[in-house]
Design an enzyme around this catalytic site. Structure first.
Site, PDB file in Angstrom:
ATOM      1  N   TYR A  81       0.863  -1.183   0.000  1.00 10.88           N
ATOM      2  CA  TYR A  81       0.000   0.000   0.000  1.00 10.88           C
ATOM      3  C   TYR A  81       0.894   1.224   0.000  1.00 10.88           C
ATOM      4  O   TYR A  81       1.438   1.605   1.035  1.00 10.88           O
ATOM      5  CB  TYR A  81      -0.867  -0.058   1.257  1.00 10.88           C
ATOM      6  CG  TYR A  81      -1.969   0.956   1.368  1.00 10.88           C
ATOM      7  CD1 TYR A  81      -3.218   0.720   0.795  1.00 10.88           C
ATOM      8  CD2 TYR A  81      -1.786   2.129   2.102  1.00 10.88           C
ATOM      9  CE1 TYR A  81      -4.251   1.631   0.940  1.00 10.88           C
ATOM     10  CE2 TYR A  81      -2.814   3.048   2.253  1.00 10.88           C
ATOM     11  CZ  TYR A  81      -4.043   2.791   1.670  1.00 10.88           C
ATOM     12  OH  TYR A  81      -5.074   3.686   1.826  1.00 10.88           O
ATOM     13  N   THR A 121       2.082   6.876   1.765  1.00  8.21           N
ATOM     14  CA  THR A 121       2.988   7.832   2.414  1.00  8.21           C
ATOM     15  C   THR A 121       4.201   8.140   1.538  1.00  8.21           C
ATOM     16  O   THR A 121       4.768   7.262   0.896  1.00  8.21           O
ATOM     17  CB  THR A 121       3.454   7.259   3.764  1.00  8.21           C
ATOM     18  OG1 THR A 121       2.308   7.074   4.589  1.00  8.21           O
ATOM     19  CG2 THR A 121       4.424   8.190   4.459  1.00  8.21           C
ATOM     20  N   GLY A 167       5.408  -1.037   3.977  1.00  8.32           N
ATOM     21  CA  GLY A 167       5.941  -2.342   4.339  1.00  8.32           C
ATOM     22  C   GLY A 167       5.789  -3.321   3.190  1.00  8.32           C
ATOM     23  O   GLY A 167       4.765  -3.340   2.503  1.00  8.32           O
ATOM     24  N   ARG A 193      10.001 -11.588  41.535  1.00  5.92           N
ATOM     25  CA  ARG A 193      11.113 -10.774  42.044  1.00  5.92           C
ATOM     26  C   ARG A 193      10.880 -10.371  43.493  1.00  5.92           C
ATOM     27  O   ARG A 193       9.807  -9.883  43.842  1.00  5.92           O
ATOM     28  CB  ARG A 193      11.258  -9.518  41.186  1.00  5.92           C
ATOM     29  CG  ARG A 193      12.436  -8.621  41.570  1.00  5.92           C
ATOM     30  CD  ARG A 193      13.741  -9.210  41.108  1.00  5.92           C
ATOM     31  NE  ARG A 193      14.854  -8.251  41.210  1.00  5.92           N
ATOM     32  CZ  ARG A 193      16.094  -8.553  40.880  1.00  5.92           C
ATOM     33  NH1 ARG A 193      16.381  -9.763  40.432  1.00  5.92           N
ATOM     34  NH2 ARG A 193      17.058  -7.656  40.989  1.00  5.92           N
ATOM     35  N   ARG A 253       1.549   1.695  39.532  1.00  7.53           N
ATOM     36  CA  ARG A 253       2.018   1.816  38.146  1.00  7.53           C
ATOM     37  C   ARG A 253       1.515   0.670  37.282  1.00  7.53           C
ATOM     38  O   ARG A 253       1.229   0.856  36.093  1.00  7.53           O
ATOM     39  CB  ARG A 253       3.546   1.846  38.121  1.00  7.53           C
ATOM     40  CG  ARG A 253       4.148   3.068  38.793  1.00  7.53           C
ATOM     41  CD  ARG A 253       5.611   2.868  39.133  1.00  7.53           C
ATOM     42  NE  ARG A 253       6.457   2.749  37.951  1.00  7.53           N
ATOM     43  CZ  ARG A 253       7.712   2.306  37.974  1.00  7.53           C
ATOM     44  NH1 ARG A 253       8.264   1.930  39.123  1.00  7.53           N
ATOM     45  NH2 ARG A 253       8.409   2.227  36.862  1.00  7.53           N
ATOM     46  N   GLU A 295      -1.233   5.001   9.933  1.00  6.70           N
ATOM     47  CA  GLU A 295      -2.689   5.160   9.853  1.00  6.70           C
ATOM     48  C   GLU A 295      -3.171   6.422  10.560  1.00  6.70           C
ATOM     49  O   GLU A 295      -4.258   6.467  11.117  1.00  6.70           O
ATOM     50  CB  GLU A 295      -3.408   3.919  10.428  1.00  6.70           C
ATOM     51  CG  GLU A 295      -3.316   2.712   9.535  1.00  6.70           C
ATOM     52  CD  GLU A 295      -3.700   3.015   8.093  1.00  6.70           C
ATOM     53  OE1 GLU A 295      -4.827   3.461   7.848  1.00  6.70           O
ATOM     54  OE2 GLU A 295      -2.854   2.820   7.200  1.00  6.70           O
TER      55      GLU A 295
END
Length: 665
Positions: free
Chosen positions: A136, A139, A178, A311, A334, A425
């Protein structure tokens, strides 16, 4: 479990809900769960799909390895006679950016959406059998988001009944597609349609790039790869390309003519097919990106959550074990909002899929009423979810401490593969500005009696929302869906109204949009966050089977909303939606929710149902056996192939054996 001792079994035993039922909720249905499990097993059990060495391969080796895997995947798809849905799922579990992504994800849909029946009959069978490979090419080096600014030209030559495709400038070079660099034989090329010197805007054209005999570029075509990208492995498996045309001729019938047609005489004719149908492809691609965001974020969260439980650091008393990192409130504050976000994005993605289907059915029936809404939703949610996911993956890497920086953690490559989605996109800031235009237009039409629809319906209650004051008295009040919705609606509505009022002060609206663009983006983001919050709440109003499943989702829904409130507290306070005291109560409730999610955290990420092969992470292993595997992985690095490094005799030995003399000053 995929064999061995389960070091995370004590964590899994804490679960207060039916994990198998949650897997179905995450997958969407029992059918989707079974399909995913079958395709994931098929890929994980096949050594041809090995991916643990990707970060150690040079670019040429890496690219050739990807060609082999993509071709082998196609071979297996045919051997097993997989249908389209199964084939898509198998390729997703191969988990490697490849030329096939653009062939199936952009080239084929572009021909389906913009090609005539005759063009589809000619090109789609070739594409479906992969007798041609497409990409495609939109760009350019000088233009991406501004499609109308593309410079490539397609000039009609009435004498020969051909279009002449040309790159008039360096910046008109196609750049980034791509699959283009080394593989694609054909491309859907977007170029300015020129007839008798008149510019008719950008249209799509099917252009052959390479010979089907020897794969050499056809005359007039300069083509290649644009070079190495960010990260080890990652998107370097893909041949993103550069393409220039020197007056390349194609037959007139290779212009995609479902919407506009050029006759033999050179007349531009609009077909009876509504132009709005072109947007259907864009809506489809963006809703798929939102669905992908939930998957990518869930992978990072799964790795970080499992490793946080394995951990241990500090907090040892009397020689006992150190504290699990996941028990620290800073880690929870977080990590758990990202866990909630993964589920939130999954459910808003499901809704967008429904919205796409609904819009396409309406378009086919000539009803365009919901198209602007769908366009704004997919643009805004693509921007919101990809930005949060890219940042979230990086946060998960930090949550894994130093080991998260190792390629074997799976997080650096996951980030490097995912982060381009913030740009492709549609650049995320540009997309939010499009949403803002839609919102301002919606506000401006209220006076004419036009009622807002869908996700903007709340703007029809501006007077009520302007008077809204949250009645939260205690922390638990923030668990009420109507309280959360009302607060988010009031905040979004007031931000939109404020920026609309400020815009009205400009004599030239475009000057206003330029000056107030940062405020417009903030208003659009507030609107999009409201959509995600509301769709999570809607999900909870449906029947959700399984012991304790609904309760866990309610916790996650509240965490998602209250974390956004905490993060954007200034917004909620400055718009008068809540008081400082109510903001304090929201934080209090948030801390309580983290404690309630903590025993279920490992099982909540287990419900994503990611195989160890798909996660590709030593830190995120299902069995939690992290440290021996990290040690084992280190010795696989090619640098450890020899005890004495290559270059010792040439550089290190002379350095060590040098005769040092006192320097004269």
């Amino acid at each position: 479990m995929e064999g061995g001792v389960d070091y995370l079994a004590p964590e899994r035993n804490k679960a207060e809900f039916d994990v198998d039922s949650m897997k179905i909720v995450w997958a969407g249905s029992s059918h989707d769960l079974q399909l995913s499990e079958r395709m994931a097993r098929l890929v994980a059990s096949d050594p041809a799909f090995r991916k643990d060495n990707r970060a150690m391969l040079g670019r040429n080796e890496l690219f050739k390895s990807t060609l082999r895997k993509a071709t082998y995947a196609w071979k297996r798809i045919n051997e097993l006679r997989l249908n389209e849905e199964e084939a898509l799922r198998l390729r997703s579990f191969v988990d490697e950016p490849a030329f096939t992504d653009l062939h199936w994800g952009m080239f084929v849909p572009a021909i389906k959406g913009q090609g005539t029946d005759e063009q589809q009959k000619k090109w789609l069978p070739l594409a479906h059998k992969m007798q041609i490979i497409g990409c495609y090419a939109q760009t350019e080096l000088g233009h991406g988001s501004n499609v109308q600014g593309l410079e490539t030209t397609a000039t009609f030559d009435s004498k020969t009944d051909e279009f002449v495709i040309h790159s008039p400038t360096l910046t008109s070079s196609k750049w980034w597609p791509g699959g283009l660099g080394k593989v694609s034989t054909h491309a859907v090329v977007y170029a300015r349609l020129i007839i008798d010197g008149q510019d008719h805007g950008v249209n799509g054209f099917i252009v052959q790039l390479r010979s089907l005999d020897d794969h050499l570029p056809l005359p007039g075509i300069t083509i290649g790869d644009i070079g190495a990208k960010f990260g080890n492995g990652a998107y370097n498996t893909m041949d993103n390309g550069v393409l220039r045309f020197d007056n390349v001729r194609i037959p007139r019938d290779q212009m995609l003519m479902r919407i506009s047609q050029v006759t033999r005489e050179g007349k531009l004719v609009q077909s009876s097919v509504p132009r709005q149908l072109v947007y259907g492809t864009m809506v489809y691609v963006r809703q798929a990106i939102v669905a992908d965001a939930s998957v990518a974020l869930s992978r990072a969260v799964c790795i970080a959550t499992r490793y946080s439980a394995v951990r241990r650091q500090f907090g040892s008393h009397n020689g006992g074990p150190e504290t699990q990192v996941i028990d620290y409130k800073t880690q929870q504050a977080r990590l758990f909002p990202l866990l909630a976000s993964a589920y939130a994005f999954r459910f808003v993605g499901e809704w967008l899929k429904w919205l796409y289907t609904d819009v396409m059915q309406r378009l086919q029936a000539g009803d365009f009423s919901t198209l602007p809404e769908a366009h704004a939703c997919t643009a805004g949610l693509k921007s919101l979810t990809t930005s949060v996911t890219a940042d979230g993956i990086e946060e998960c890497r930090k949550l894994c401490g130093g080991h998260g920086y190792l390629c074997s953690s799976g997080l650096p490559e996951l980030f490097a593969v995912y982060v381009p989605s913030c740009t492709y996109e549609g650049d995320n800031v540009v997309l939010q500005l499009q949403v803002a235009r839609h919102l301002i237009k919606t506000i401006s039409q209220l006076g004419s009696g036009k009622k807002p629809i869908g996700t903007t319906a709340y703007l029809g209650r501006l007077e009520q929302l302007n008077e809204y004051r949250s009645d939260v008295q205690k922390a638990e009040d923030w668990l009420k869906p109507n309280v959360v919705l009302g607060t988010f609606e009031a905040r979004a509505a007031r931000k939109i109204v404020t920026v609309a009022q400020n815009l009205s002060k400009f004599s030239n609206p475009e000057d206003g949009f330029q000056e107030l663009s940062a405020d417009l983006v903030e208003a659009a983001v507030a609107h999009c966050q409201l959509i995600v919050v509301s769709k999570f709440i809607e999900k909870l109003q449906k029947d959700i089977p399984g012991k304790g499943v609904k309760q866990q989702l309610q916790h996650l829904s509240s965490i998602y909303a209250l974390f956004l409130l905490h993060k954007n507290l200034g917004d909620f306070l400055s718009t008068g939606s809540i008081t400082p005291k109510q903001g304090h109560l929201a934080n209090e409730q948030l801390r309580s929710l983290y404690s309630q999610v903590r025993p279920n955290a490992i099982s909540l990420v287990d419900a994503f149902n990611h195989t160890d092969h798909y996660l590709g992470s030593v830190l995120g292993r299902y069995d939690g056996n992290v440290y021996p595997k990290l040690y084992e992985e280190a010795w696989k690095d090619p640098l450890n192939d020899s005890v004495v490094p290559d270059g010792y005799q040439e550089y290190i030995r002379p350095l060590l054996k040098q005769q040092l003399r006192n320097a004269r000053l």
